[in-house]
Enzyme design. Structure first.
Site, PDB file in Angstrom:
ATOM      1  CD  GLU A  28      -2.204   2.823  -3.446  1.00 26.16           C
ATOM      2  OE1 GLU A  28      -3.216   3.497  -3.716  1.00 26.16           O
ATOM      3  OE2 GLU A  28      -1.931   2.469  -2.281  1.00 26.16           O
TER       4      GLU A  28
ATOM      5  CG  ASP B 139      -1.804   1.215   1.324  1.00 28.69           C
ATOM      6  OD1 ASP B 139      -2.642   1.383   0.426  1.00 28.69           O
ATOM      7  OD2 ASP B 139      -1.636   2.003   2.282  1.00 28.69           O
TER       8      ASP B 139
END
Length: 612
Positions: free
Chosen positions: A297, A260
């Protein structure tokens, strides 16, 4: 060397280890009256540990710091009573795996399906998710990406408020439930990617700072102080999270990790955390003779994340490519506020199709600075693309899925672009049949002040957009329940057709029908005023020939002439065909060179060529 922390059970003995370098004493306390509180012993690096006899799986424990306050174990693998209560000892060898024949799937062959455990099924557990796997097999998906499952407060959360990185959420079924799901996936030839969060921890139940300098004031993130990856004592913080990654991959048989927001992993040291993570995973690959994926990401559009070590990169396998989503979304919906200000032209989509990044070292009007660098040297399987995901859906004020924003014809057009594209496609749960339930932001915090802060923060977040309406209460159970999938789509003719359409395109992709696009060796032709994009492969694919696809984002019929350098063009698929409940103008099955193609509004068509 990565120091193991937590409760490690071996037979009837358990080794308890915790890092607390500044504490004068650390004791392990047990809930059971027949187990005695025991003082741990400190080593030169601040690790406290001791082996204790007569400990069984399920025993509740916590650590007492300096003889005063007791806290759960930072490396707890089970929090059965929530984030503020006792940790529980877990037997890491209590599960008999049945996936010995699992060989994995190549990155370039992945068709990913992102899902949230709590809302994927009515029950919202790991084991109930197993019941949905046959649906995914029927669809053609071969990988699931599970949103974060590290223990969070309450039983409703996206997962990004996790505070025990090693503990699988108890309300989902805990560590055993997760293993059952992974095992079932592998037996159905489905890979498992787990979303992990190494840029922050949630605010409630986060006791890491009580133990040591897990956070640093040198850097700040949107969530407060940054995790300490480059300040004093950072070696041990890095070790804590590196071991966490290896635990998911090794002990739970996870095939890959989605990392993330890596742009918020701040590390100015010479040996970046992401590079060390990749190298630790490489070592595990050699040991286990298995391939593990790392997918990042990032909002930076920086190929350094993907570049190999010898070029100064971090060696991450792939990354999400938001530009691709944004380019399609703006054309399909007409939305141009917030970060969508940077998109909205056919040329943006053409560039995304050619190379992934739109912002590759050019000025961004929204961010008011130059963003990104060129990704052209990267293989197409280094980029994961989507037309919706948890962020782009759930971070809308009303959580509308794309099926609520565009027409049925446009849905098919968007799906066609994603699945025909040269990149690794990722669907968001329910997308394949046009789920109409929203996917909203939800929490179940126990702290009243924190709840109010979240409510206020959500309202402020949407000020840059033109969305209208009332922000759903993230704390309300109804908000969570509204976000659950409906599984009766077979009763709706349109939804059933959309599912079959996805199924068909996925099958074509798996058969290699779109392989001529994979090297991104394509010509793009942009007709901005007509909202028309034509993409043609430069090279022929064996047994298929040259591919030509046309995307019409306008609400009018558009006419183009087929290229004249080849004799015939054969239709592979058209989203406007009657079989897909189209509205006509699907194009002839065979077109001659120079013949005119009439393309239906909001549709796509794909042709291949063969010489006569």
């Amino acid at each position: 060397m990565i120091k193991a922390t937590g409760a490690m059970l071996s037979g009837h003995n358990c080794q308890f280890t915790v890092w607390a370098p500044f504490r004068k004493s650390v004791d392990v306390e047990f809930e059971a009256a027949d187990l005695v509180t025991t003082r741990l012993e400190k080593d030169e690096f601040g690790y406290w540990s001791k082996e204790i006899a007569n400990i069984k799986a399920g025993v509740r424990y916590r650590f007492i710091l300096d003889g005063q306050q007791a806290y759960p174990d930072p490396a707890s693998k089970a929090q059965p009573d929530g984030v503020h209560s006792w940790s529980a000892v877990v037997d890491e060898h209590d599960y008999v795996w049945g996936d010995s024949r699992w060989e994995g799937i190549a990155l370039s062959d992945l068709i990913i399906y992102e899902l949230h455990i709590g809302t994927f099924t009515p029950s919202g557990t790991f084991e109930s998710a197993i019941s949905g796997l046959d649906h995914l097999v029927e669809l053609g998906v071969n990988a699931i990406e599970i949103m974060p499952i590290a223990q969070f407060p309450g039983n409703r959360n996206w997962g990004y408020d996790g505070v025990y990185p090693y503990a699988a959420q108890d309300s989902y079924g805990g560590h055993t439930g997760l293993k059952k799901l992974v095992d079932a996936c592998h037996q159905k030839n489905i890979a498992v990617i787990l979303d992990v969060v190494y840029n922050h921890l949630g605010p409630e139940g986060n006791y890491l700072a009580e133990y040591g300098p897990y956070f640093t004031g040198k850097h700040s993130t949107p969530w407060g102080k940054a995790l300490n990856f480059d300040d004093a004592y950072s070696d041990h913080v890095r070790a804590f999270f590196l071991r966490n990654a290896l635990t998911w991959l090794n002990d739970y048989h996870i095939d890959g990790l989605r990392l993330d927001a890596v742009h918020a992993i701040i590390d100015h040291g010479a040996y970046h955390f992401l590079k060390e993570l990749r190298q630790c995973v490489d070592e595990l690959q050699i040991k286990n003779r298995r391939r593990y994926f790392l997918i990042a990401e990032s909002e930076l559009n920086d190929v350094k994340i993907l570049e190999p070590y010898e070029k100064g990169g971090y060696g991450i396998d792939a990354q999400w490519t938001d530009d691709f989503h944004h380019a399609i979304h703006t054309l399909a919906t007409g939305e141009d506020d917030g970060y969508y200000l940077d998109y909205g032209k056919i040329e943006h989509l053409a560039k995304a199709f050619r190379q992934g990044f739109v912002y590759d070292g050019i000025y961004s009007p929204f961010r008011k600075k130059t963003v990104g660098n060129s990704p052209r040297i990267m293989a197409s399987n280094r980029f994961v693309v989507c037309i919706q995901n948890h962020d782009q859906t759930g971070n809308r004020m009303l959580g509308e899925r794309i099926a609520e924003l565009v027409s049925f014809e446009m849905l098919k057009l968007m799906a066609g672009i994603m699945l025909i594209s040269p990149y690794v496609p990722m669907l968001f749960m329910g997308e394949e049949y046009g789920e109409r339930h929203p996917f909203l932001y939800f929490i179940s915090h126990g702290d009243h002040d924190l709840i109010e802060a979240v409510r206020k923060g959500r309202s402020n977040e949407f000020r840059v957009f033109k969305w209208k309406g009332q922000v759903p209460d993230p704390q309300a159970e109804e908000t969570y329940n509204r976000s659950k999938l409906k599984w009766d789509f077979h009763q709706d003719p349109g939804q059933k057709t959309l599912f079959t359409y996805y199924q068909y395109l996925i099958s074509l992709r798996k058969q290699g029908m779109f392989s001529a696009f994979l090297k991104r060796n394509v010509d793009t032709e942009v007709h901005e005023s007509q909202k028309l994009l034509i993409v043609r492969s430069k090279d022929a694919s064996p047994g298929i020939g040259i591919l030509l696809t046309v995307f019409n984002f306008s609400k009018e019929i558009q006419h183009i002439k087929m290229p004249a350098f080849l004799e015939r063009w054969y239709k592979i698929c058209a989203s406007s065909d009657e079989r897909w409940r189209g509205k006509g103008c699907p194009g002839k099955t065979i077109l001659q060179k120079g013949e005119e193609l009439a393309l239906a509004p909001e549709s796509m068509v794909l042709y291949k060529s063969e010489n006569s």
